[in-house]
Design an enzyme around this catalytic site. Structure first.
Site, PDB file in Angstrom:
ATOM      1  N   TYR A  71     -26.296  26.804  -8.823  1.00 59.31           N
ATOM      2  CA  TYR A  71     -26.210  27.043  -7.377  1.00 59.31           C
ATOM      3  C   TYR A  71     -27.439  26.479  -6.669  1.00 59.31           C
ATOM      4  CZ  TYR A  71     -25.583  29.794  -3.043  1.00 59.31           C
ATOM      5  OH  TYR A  71     -25.435  30.209  -1.739  1.00 59.31           O
ATOM      6  N   HIS A 107     -15.982  39.981  -0.253  1.00 55.57           N
ATOM      7  CA  HIS A 107     -15.039  40.395  -1.295  1.00 55.57           C
ATOM      8  C   HIS A 107     -15.571  41.677  -1.943  1.00 55.57           C
ATOM      9  CE1 HIS A 107     -12.435  40.423  -4.713  1.00 55.57           C
ATOM     10  NE2 HIS A 107     -11.800  39.357  -4.268  1.00 55.57           N
ATOM     11  N   ALA A 155     -24.164  24.371   5.016  1.00 58.09           N
ATOM     12  CA  ALA A 155     -24.597  25.751   4.764  1.00 58.09           C
ATOM     13  C   ALA A 155     -25.450  25.736   3.505  1.00 58.09           C
ATOM     14  CB  ALA A 155     -23.394  26.660   4.585  1.00 58.09           C
TER      15      ALA A 155
END
Ligand code: NAD
Ligand code: UDP
Length: 322
Positions: A151, A187, A120
Site C-alpha cells: 500500500y 465497511h 487520493a
C-alpha cells in the site's frame, strides 16, 4: 456553499462505491456535477451508492481500473484502492497493481481527454514518521519490504507517476495526502480502528486495542475530507500539491477506545492484542498548506463525527446487514 462549476462538469470517480468515494459522489451531485462512478466492488458496497442510482446525472460502471477505460470526462478523482490494512494485505500484488497499473490507466485517460486528475494519496507515504506533525516536504520512513509496503510504496509510486505525467505530458494533476478518515459507509468488517471499535462496542464484544494503545492517530470526519477534495480540485492549474488533508486533533488509540465505549454507553471490555508489524507510532497532519492555499480546515469535532458514525452502524446492525 456552492463552489461554482468549472467549464466541464462530467466527473469520473474511481472507487466511487467505497467509503469516501460514495460520499464524494453524493456531494458532487449536490454541487450540480454529472458523476460517472467506476468500481470493481473489491471492497466497495452496492449499498453505498443505492440512493444515488435514481439520479439521472449519476451513472455506474462496474470496471477494474487495471483495465483501460474509454470515456469522456472533465475531471477524475482517482480513489480506487483498498484502504484498510486487512483489505490491502489480502492480495498485496493486486494492491500494488491498482496503485501502479491502475493509476497509469487513469493518467492515460486524463492525458487523452485533457481532464484534470486528482490522486487520493495517503499519510502512509510518511510511513512510521520521525517528524511530527508531518508536513508535505517530509519524505517519510517506509519499510519497502514489510507487510504494509504494498500500500505505502504503491501510493508513493502513484505520486511519482502523477508528477512524471505532469512533467512529461503536461497532465493537469492534483495530489492530496489523506489522513485517517471515518464516517458512515465504512465497511463494518473492514478492520479499521473506528469501525472495529464501534461494532464491538455496539455488540458488547471486547474492544481489541493493538499494542498498549499509546500509538496515535488523527481522525477526520468524512464530510470535512470531501470538502477538502473539492477545494483542491478547484485550485488553479499551477497548484499541484501534494497537500495534506486531515484533522490535526491527535488521540491515542486507547483514548479512542474509551471515548467510543462511553459514547455508545457500552460495557465492552477493552483487551490488548499484539501490535501489527510496522504499525506507525504516531500520525498527525501539518495542515498549514491546506489552510493557507485551500482555505480548508476540518470543522466536525470528534465526538460529533463519532456519534453520526455510531448511528450508522447501529442502524446496520438493527437491519442485520452489519
Ligand atoms: P474503500 O476500500 O472503502 O474504497 C476503495 C474503493 O475502491 C472500493 O469501492 C473498491 O471496491 C474500489 N477499488 C479498489 N480497487 C479497484 C480497482 N482496481 N478498480 C476499481 N475499483 C477498485 O476505501 P476508502 O477509505 O474509501 O479509500 C478511498 C481512497 O482514499 C483510497 O485510494 C485510499 O487509499 C485513500 N485513503 C483513504 C483513507 C481513509 O482513512 N479512509 C486514508 C488515506 C487514503
Ligand atoms: N487498531 C487497534 N484495534 C483495531 C484496529 C486497529 O488497536 O481493532 C489500531 C492499529 O494498530 C493502528 C490504529 O488502530 O495503530 C489505526 O489502525 P487502522 O487500521 O484504522 O489504520 P492505519 O493503521 O492505516 O492508520
Amino acid at each position: 456553499m456552492s463552489l461554482g462549476l468549472p467549464q466541464g462538469n462530467k466527473v469520473l470517480v474511481t472507487g466511487g462505491a467505497g467509503f469516501i468515494g460514495s460520499h464524494l459522489c453524493r456531494r458532487l451531485l449536490a454541487e450540480g456535477y454529472e458523476v460517472l462512478c467506476v468500481d470493481n466492488f473489491i471492497t466497495g458496497q452496492k449499498r453505498n451508492i443505492k440512493a444515488l442510482l435514481d439520479d439521472y446525472r449519476f451513472e455506474f460502471i462496474r470496471h477494474d481500473i487495471n483495465e483501460r477505460l474509454y470515456v469522456q470526462v472533465d475531471q477524475i478523482y482517482n480513489l480506487a484502492c483498498p484502504a484498510s490494512p486487512i483489505h490491502y494485505q489480502f492480495d498485496p500484488v493486486a494492491t500494488v497493481q491498482t496503485s501502479v497499473l491502475g493509476t497509469i490507466n487513469m493518467l492515460e485517460l486524463a492525458r487523452r481527454t485533457r481532464a484534470r486528475i486528482l490522486q487520493a494519496s495517503t499519510s502512509e507515504v510518511y510511513g512510521d514518521p520521525e517528524i511530527h506533525p508531518q508536513p508535505e516536504h517530509y519524505w517519510g520512513r517506509v519499510n519497502p519490504i514489510g507487510p504494509r509496503a504494498c500500500y505505502d510504496e504503491g501510493k508513493r509510486c502513484a505520486e511519482t507517476l502523477f508528477f512524471d505525467y505532469h512533467r512529461e505530458h503536461r497532465v493537469d494533476i492534483k495530489v492530496v495526502r489523506i489522513f485517517n478518515t471515518y464516517g458512515p459507509n465504512m465497511h463494518p468488517k473492514d478492520g479499521r480502528v473506528v469501525s472495529n471499535f464501534i461494532v464491538a462496542a455496539l455488540t458488547g464484544e471486547p474492544i481489541t486495542v493493538y499494542g498498549d494503545g499509546s500509538q496515535t492517530r488523527s481522525l477526520c470526519y468524512v464530510d470535512d475530507l470531501v470538502g477538502g477534495l473539492l477545494k483542491m480540485m478547484a485550485q488553479p492549474k499551477e497548484f499541484t500539491g501534494p497537500v495534506n488533508l486531515g484533522n490535526p486533533h491527535e488521540i491515542t488509540i486507547l483514548e479512542l477506545a474509551e471515548t467510543i465505549r462511553d459514547l455508545v454507553g457500552s460495557r465492552s471490555e477493552i483487551v490488548f492484542r499484539p501490535l501489527p508489524q510496522d504499525d506507525p507510532k504516531q500520525r498527525c497532519p501539518d495542515i498549514t498548506l491546506a489552510k493557507t492555499h485551500l482555505g480548508w480546515a476540518p470543522t466536525v469535532p470528534l465526538e460529533v463525527g463519532l456519534a453520526k458514525t455510531i448511528d450508522y452502524f447501529d442502524q446496520l446492525l438493527r437491519e442485520g446487514t452489519g
